[in-house]
Write an enzyme that holds these catalytic residues in place. Structure first.
Site, short mmCIF file in Angstrom:
data_model
loop_
_atom_site.label_atom_id
_atom_site.label_comp_id
_atom_site.label_asym_id
_atom_site.label_seq_id
_atom_site.Cartn_x
_atom_site.Cartn_y
_atom_site.Cartn_z
N SER A 1 0.85 -1.36 0.07
CA SER A 1 -0.02 0.07 -0.02
C SER A 1 0.93 1.25 -0.12
O SER A 1 1.87 1.17 -0.89
CB SER A 1 -0.91 -0.18 1.26
OG SER A 1 -1.84 1.14 1.19
N TYR B 1 -5.13 8.02 -6.72
CA TYR B 1 -4.18 7.20 -6.26
C TYR B 1 -4.47 6.75 -4.69
O TYR B 1 -4.55 5.55 -4.32
CB TYR B 1 -2.84 7.56 -6.28
CG TYR B 1 -1.81 6.62 -5.64
CD1 TYR B 1 -1.67 5.57 -6.17
CD2 TYR B 1 -0.97 7.26 -4.56
CE1 TYR B 1 -0.72 4.63 -5.68
CE2 TYR B 1 -0.04 6.44 -4.05
CZ TYR B 1 0.22 5.08 -4.63
OH TYR B 1 1.20 4.35 -4.20
N LYS C 1 -5.85 3.24 -3.11
CA LYS C 1 -5.06 2.50 -1.96
C LYS C 1 -6.04 2.32 -0.80
O LYS C 1 -5.75 1.46 0.11
CB LYS C 1 -3.64 3.40 -1.52
CG LYS C 1 -2.62 3.08 -2.46
CD LYS C 1 -2.35 1.74 -2.63
CE LYS C 1 -1.07 1.51 -3.82
NZ LYS C 1 -0.81 -0.01 -3.79
#
Length: 283
Positions: A135, A149, A153
């Site tokens: 991660s 993004y 994650k």
């Protein structure tokens, strides 16, 4: 001497390559995968039969479902499964196209999901294993121009947290690796895509890039001992930061969230209304 068998996606560069080499150097076996198998040829030349290089694009489900059983059959088991493949799409929410966002999720989330769903029956049958998802600090705190993004994650984090509770009874361990900023090739074209910018967000972009220019990047080689310690632990953590950035970020982010929730707690409690249990008690 360790004798674990690793399966690593995105093993051609960055963390994936460093951890693959570290595992091989200590006597483990590694199934190293990348979209281009040629990028893994030097590993095979150096470590011989200890490494199995395979071509794998995690966005192609049929490839995942073919490669993982092949890897398992080759070495007889898989002890460590690392979902490392991924990239960042930078852009304000208004700037990126839906296709660009979907493409990021196909790699960062659905690609990892395909690996996990394919490997789980094998891990359950062999009685255990360790799934590690790479991660980021961006998986616990969101910022401007990184929302896509961050979102990929955050979804990745939730997937692994829920998974950890589902598979613990099968002897399967789950760990989220959350690196801060490191001097890998993460800024390369393969790892970083930037959406075309709108003038309205030029100032925010400039602030982000100015901040990035001041960051002290960690040494990616220094992550190997931490990863090996997690993998060799009898009781590995669900989450672990790599580097010094994470704790300061998460402390500030969670303090802000708690303060906000507490400030609005009276309003939140009022929204409960009369609970069903109370109504039933009076009937």
């Amino acid at each position: 001497m360790s004798d674990k068998v690793w399966f690593i996606t995105g093993a051609s560069r960055g963390f994936g390559r460093i951890w693959a080499e570290g595992a091989l150097a200590r006597g483990d076996k590694v199934v190293a995968t990348a979209r281009s198998v040629e990028s893994l040829s030097d590993l095979a030349k150096k470590y011989g039969d200890a490494v199995l290089p395979l071509a794998l694009d995690v966005t192609k489900r049929e490839q995942v479902e073919a490669v993982i059983p092949k890897a398992h059959d080759h070495f007889g088991r898989l002890d460590v499964v690392i979902n490392n493949a991924g990239y960042a799409l930078l852009g304000a929410v208004e700037e990126a196209t839906e296709a660009e966002v979907r493409a990021e999720f196909e790699t960062n989330f659905f690609g990892a999901l395909a690996v996990i769903q394919t490997v789980l029956p094998l891990l359950r049958k062999q009685g255990g294993g360790h799934i590690l998802g790479v991660s980021s600090v961006a998986g616990v705190s969101a910022g401007p121009v990184m929302s896509f993004y961050n979102a990929s994650k955050w979804a990745f984090e939730a997937l692994h947290e829920g998974l950890s509770k589902e598979v613990a009874g099968f002897g399967i361990k789950v760990t989220l690796i959350e690196p801060g900023a490191y001097a890998t090739d993460f800024g390369s074209q393969a790892s970083l895509k930037i959406a075309p910018g709108l003038d309205a967000y030029a100032g925010i972009r400039a602030q982000l890039f100015a901040y990035g220019a001041q960051i002290e990047f960690g040494d990616p080689q220094a992550t190997l001992p931490a990863v090996l310690k997690v993998i060799d632990s009898e009781h590995p953590p669900l989450r672990i930061f790599l580097g010094t950035e994470g704790m300061s970020v998460v402390r500030a982010a969670f303090a802000e969230r708690l303060a906000l929730w507490e400030a609005w707690q009276a309003t939140s409690n009022a929204a409960q209304g009369v609970s069903r249990m109370q109504v039933l008690d009076f009937v």
